[in-house]
Design an enzyme around this catalytic site. Structure first.
Site, PDB file in Angstrom:
ATOM      1  N   ASP A  90       8.707   0.919   7.180  1.00  0.00           N
ATOM      2  CA  ASP A  90       7.540   0.667   6.326  1.00  0.00           C
ATOM      3  C   ASP A  90       8.033   0.094   4.990  1.00  0.00           C
ATOM      4  O   ASP A  90       9.038   0.557   4.436  1.00  0.00           O
ATOM      5  CB  ASP A  90       6.815   2.009   6.110  1.00  0.00           C
ATOM      6  CG  ASP A  90       5.459   1.867   5.446  1.00  0.00           C
ATOM      7  OD1 ASP A  90       4.853   0.789   5.557  1.00  0.00           O
ATOM      8  OD2 ASP A  90       4.999   2.859   4.827  1.00  0.00           O
ATOM      9  N   HIS A  91       7.338  -0.894   4.482  1.00  0.00           N
ATOM     10  CA  HIS A  91       7.632  -1.466   3.156  1.00  0.00           C
ATOM     11  C   HIS A  91       9.103  -1.788   2.924  1.00  0.00           C
ATOM     12  O   HIS A  91       9.688  -1.353   1.912  1.00  0.00           O
ATOM     13  CB  HIS A  91       7.133  -0.535   2.041  1.00  0.00           C
ATOM     14  CG  HIS A  91       5.645  -0.559   1.929  1.00  0.00           C
ATOM     15  ND1 HIS A  91       4.954  -1.635   1.419  1.00  0.00           N
ATOM     16  CD2 HIS A  91       4.710   0.328   2.317  1.00  0.00           C
ATOM     17  CE1 HIS A  91       3.659  -1.390   1.487  1.00  0.00           C
ATOM     18  NE2 HIS A  91       3.476  -0.218   2.048  1.00  0.00           N
TER      19      HIS A  91
ATOM     20  N   ASP B  70       7.997  -6.366   2.766  1.00  0.00           N
ATOM     21  CA  ASP B  70       6.955  -6.402   1.736  1.00  0.00           C
ATOM     22  C   ASP B  70       7.372  -7.434   0.686  1.00  0.00           C
ATOM     23  O   ASP B  70       8.008  -7.110  -0.311  1.00  0.00           O
ATOM     24  CB  ASP B  70       6.802  -5.006   1.129  1.00  0.00           C
ATOM     25  CG  ASP B  70       5.759  -4.990   0.016  1.00  0.00           C
ATOM     26  OD1 ASP B  70       5.184  -6.058  -0.277  1.00  0.00           O
ATOM     27  OD2 ASP B  70       5.536  -3.907  -0.552  1.00  0.00           O
TER      28      ASP B  70
ATOM     29  N   GLU C  32       3.073  -8.692   4.192  1.00  0.00           N
ATOM     30  CA  GLU C  32       1.982  -8.207   3.324  1.00  0.00           C
ATOM     31  C   GLU C  32       1.444  -9.350   2.475  1.00  0.00           C
ATOM     32  O   GLU C  32       2.202 -10.112   1.889  1.00  0.00           O
ATOM     33  CB  GLU C  32       2.476  -7.081   2.410  1.00  0.00           C
ATOM     34  CG  GLU C  32       1.396  -6.624   1.418  1.00  0.00           C
ATOM     35  CD  GLU C  32       1.723  -5.309   0.697  1.00  0.00           C
ATOM     36  OE1 GLU C  32       2.330  -4.426   1.325  1.00  0.00           O
ATOM     37  OE2 GLU C  32       1.360  -5.176  -0.486  1.00  0.00           O
TER      38      GLU C  32
ATOM     39  N   HIS D  59      -2.158   3.168  -2.113  1.00  0.00           N
ATOM     40  CA  HIS D  59      -1.308   4.216  -1.549  1.00  0.00           C
ATOM     41  C   HIS D  59      -1.355   5.496  -2.392  1.00  0.00           C
ATOM     42  O   HIS D  59      -1.668   5.446  -3.571  1.00  0.00           O
ATOM     43  CB  HIS D  59       0.149   3.742  -1.508  1.00  0.00           C
ATOM     44  CG  HIS D  59       0.387   2.588  -0.601  1.00  0.00           C
ATOM     45  ND1 HIS D  59       0.404   1.293  -1.044  1.00  0.00           N
ATOM     46  CD2 HIS D  59       0.629   2.524   0.728  1.00  0.00           C
ATOM     47  CE1 HIS D  59       0.646   0.483  -0.028  1.00  0.00           C
ATOM     48  NE2 HIS D  59       0.790   1.205   1.066  1.00  0.00           N
ATOM     49  N   GLY D  60      -0.989   6.597  -1.764  1.00  0.00           N
ATOM     50  CA  GLY D  60      -0.714   7.806  -2.520  1.00  0.00           C
ATOM     51  C   GLY D  60      -1.841   8.823  -2.551  1.00  0.00           C
ATOM     52  O   GLY D  60      -2.867   8.692  -1.886  1.00  0.00           O
TER      53      GLY D  60
ATOM     54  N   HIS E 220      -3.349  -0.466   5.043  1.00  0.00           N
ATOM     55  CA  HIS E 220      -2.479   0.455   4.301  1.00  0.00           C
ATOM     56  C   HIS E 220      -3.334   1.370   3.442  1.00  0.00           C
ATOM     57  O   HIS E 220      -4.524   1.120   3.232  1.00  0.00           O
ATOM     58  CB  HIS E 220      -1.524  -0.340   3.400  1.00  0.00           C
ATOM     59  CG  HIS E 220      -0.333  -0.862   4.121  1.00  0.00           C
ATOM     60  ND1 HIS E 220       0.949  -0.500   3.805  1.00  0.00           N
ATOM     61  CD2 HIS E 220      -0.235  -1.728   5.155  1.00  0.00           C
ATOM     62  CE1 HIS E 220       1.793  -1.127   4.620  1.00  0.00           C
ATOM     63  NE2 HIS E 220       1.098  -1.879   5.441  1.00  0.00           N
TER      64      HIS E 220
ATOM     65  N   SER F 256      -5.262   6.962   3.847  1.00  0.00           N
ATOM     66  CA  SER F 256      -5.503   8.410   3.826  1.00  0.00           C
ATOM     67  C   SER F 256      -6.857   8.749   3.222  1.00  0.00           C
ATOM     68  O   SER F 256      -7.360   8.047   2.342  1.00  0.00           O
ATOM     69  CB  SER F 256      -4.386   9.126   3.049  1.00  0.00           C
ATOM     70  OG  SER F 256      -3.244   9.244   3.877  1.00  0.00           O
TER      71      SER F 256
ATOM     72  N   ASN G 253      -2.256   2.826   8.614  1.00  0.00           N
ATOM     73  CA  ASN G 253      -1.145   3.567   8.001  1.00  0.00           C
ATOM     74  C   ASN G 253      -1.625   4.860   7.350  1.00  0.00           C
ATOM     75  O   ASN G 253      -2.542   4.838   6.532  1.00  0.00           O
ATOM     76  CB  ASN G 253      -0.492   2.720   6.906  1.00  0.00           C
ATOM     77  CG  ASN G 253       0.427   1.659   7.469  1.00  0.00           C
ATOM     78  OD1 ASN G 253       0.375   1.342   8.650  1.00  0.00           O
ATOM     79  ND2 ASN G 253       1.271   1.114   6.627  1.00  0.00           N
TER      80      ASN G 253
HETATM   81  P1  13P Z   1      -1.508   6.591   2.269  1.00  0.00           P
HETATM   82  O1  13P Z   1      -0.712   6.686   1.004  1.00  0.00           O
HETATM   83  O2  13P Z   1      -2.958   6.384   1.994  1.00  0.00           O
HETATM   84  O3  13P Z   1      -1.246   7.701   3.183  1.00  0.00           O
HETATM   85  O4  13P Z   1      -1.044   5.245   3.004  1.00  0.00           O
HETATM   86  C1  13P Z   1       0.251   5.164   3.561  1.00  0.00           C
HETATM   87  C2  13P Z   1       0.693   3.764   3.723  1.00  0.00           C
HETATM   88  O5  13P Z   1      -0.079   2.835   3.666  1.00  0.00           O
HETATM   89  C3  13P Z   1       2.125   3.542   3.985  1.00  0.00           C
HETATM   90  O6  13P Z   1       2.454   2.204   4.017  1.00  0.00           O
END
Ligand code: 13P
Length: 341
Positions: free
Chosen positions: A93-94, A115, A152, A196-197, A230, A233, A273
């Site tokens: 990832d990234h 990325d 990306e 993210h986060g 991405h 969450s 993700n």
């Molecule tokens: P979250 O931070 O919303 O869980 O997303 C994770 C993500 O996109 C990792 O690339």
């Protein structure tokens, strides 16, 4: 299934392209779950086995509980080897640089993300041409070895790998078509307003924040490339409450509602993700266990509780994304890593 050169068990590693093509044919999404430790990896794979799901296990270089990526990545392969019945994409990832992506490919990943949207050393947003150049270099190297690549476009806000991008720059559909044409990526992370986060939105997001219409527009322009959401969450309030009742101090925040994620798979997203929700489930159970059992010194029971909570959360999400049951009766081609150790 073959035995890998370094003595791994039989494994069902597959490429991202193969997994996401399967998802597109079936009209569902596949969760790509971030893992930072061995127990979390088992949790993802156990959830996939339990629900008969194909799955994407993903990890960010330098972001694990291990001293080195190389040891951690070997551990990932070993654990995956214990789940030969689960079709698994092992995805970086990234990836911040071309070199990191090459390192992951040499270590046996079946898919990498480059990325190129920002220069990770300076945090400066890359120009479109700079993004194309680094992405193309990774695609050439990866495709020569049968490995899939995610790029990306636009800038997804929030924190990835500890770096903070405050600004969200939405993906442009015209640029998406040109980007795919010039790079040949298999999948594209498109910035549609997510971030993210653990701190995303200060209120439940509406269409002025989450640009779901962009998914439809971009999907129509690049029909042979997979779209990745991405920052997906949901940041469940009940988990935040448990964390905060056991010593945490997470401020209130809203994420992407579950029904929006399910809807995205109908609009063209095939890879979803998720990192933070899994970590919240793990952390809530870990903190609860450590607080309630004040005499056990061995941390294993608390870590085990974290793993089971994460497994349960992920199994639920697999049903929401539609991947549950989709490994049954499916025989994908095996990815055999060209390991250069
Ligand atoms: P979250 O931070 O919303 O869980 O997303 C994770 C993500 O996109 C990792 O690339």
């Amino acid at each position: 299934m073959k035995t890998q050169g370094k003595g791994y068990l039989d494994m069902a590693l597959i490429t991202l392209r193969e997994a996401l093509d399967h998802a597109r044919r079936g009209g569902f999404g596949i969760g790509a779950f971030n893992v930072t430790d061995a127990g979390q990896t088992e949790a993802v794979l156990a959830a996939a086995r339990e629900t008969q799901s194909p799955v994407i296990v993903q990890t960010i270089a330098g972001a694990s509980a291990f001293l080195s990526d190389e040891v951690y990545w070997d551990v990932l392969h070993t654990i995956i080897g214990h789940y030969p019945d689960v079709p698994v994409v092992l995805h970086l990832d990234h990836g911040p640089t071309v070199e990191t992506c090459k390192r992951a490919i040499r270590a046996g990943f079946s898919s990498v993300m480059i990325d190129g949207s920002i220069d990770h050393a300076t945090k400066k947003v890359n120009s479109f041409d700079e993004n194309v150049a680094v992405t193309k270099e990774v695609v050439d190297f990866a495709h020569a070895r049968g490995v899939s690549v995610e790029g990306e476009l636009g800038t997804i806000g929030g924190s990835e790998d500890g770096s903070v991008h405050a600004q969200i720059v939405l993906a442009d559909p015209d640029q998406a078509a040109e980007f795919v044409e010039r790079t040949g990526v298999d999948a594209l992370a498109v910035a549609i307003g997510t971030s993210h986060g653990a701190y995303k939105f200060s209120a439940p997001p509406d269409s002025s924040v989450l640009h779901m219409d962009l998914i439809t527009e971009i999907a129509g322009r690049i029909p042979n490339t997979h779209l990745v959401m991405h920052g997906s969450s949901s940041l469940p309030a009940d988990l935040r409450r448990v964390i905060n009742e056991h010593g945490g101090a997470l401020p209130e925040s809203w994420g992407v509602p579950e029904d929006e994620k399910a809807r995205s798979t109908k609009l063209g997203v095939t890879k979803i993700n998720q990192g933070m929700d899994s970590h919240m489930a793990f952390a809530a159970a870990l903190r609860t266990s450590l607080t309630e059992d004040r005499v056990t010194v061995d941390p294993a029971p608390a870590i085990y509780a974290g793993g089971r909570a994460m497994q349960q959360m992920i199994a639920g999400r697999m049903a929401v994304f539609g991947q549950a049951g989709q490994a049954a009766g499916w025989t994908p081609s095996e990815f055999v890593p060209a390991r250069e150790v």
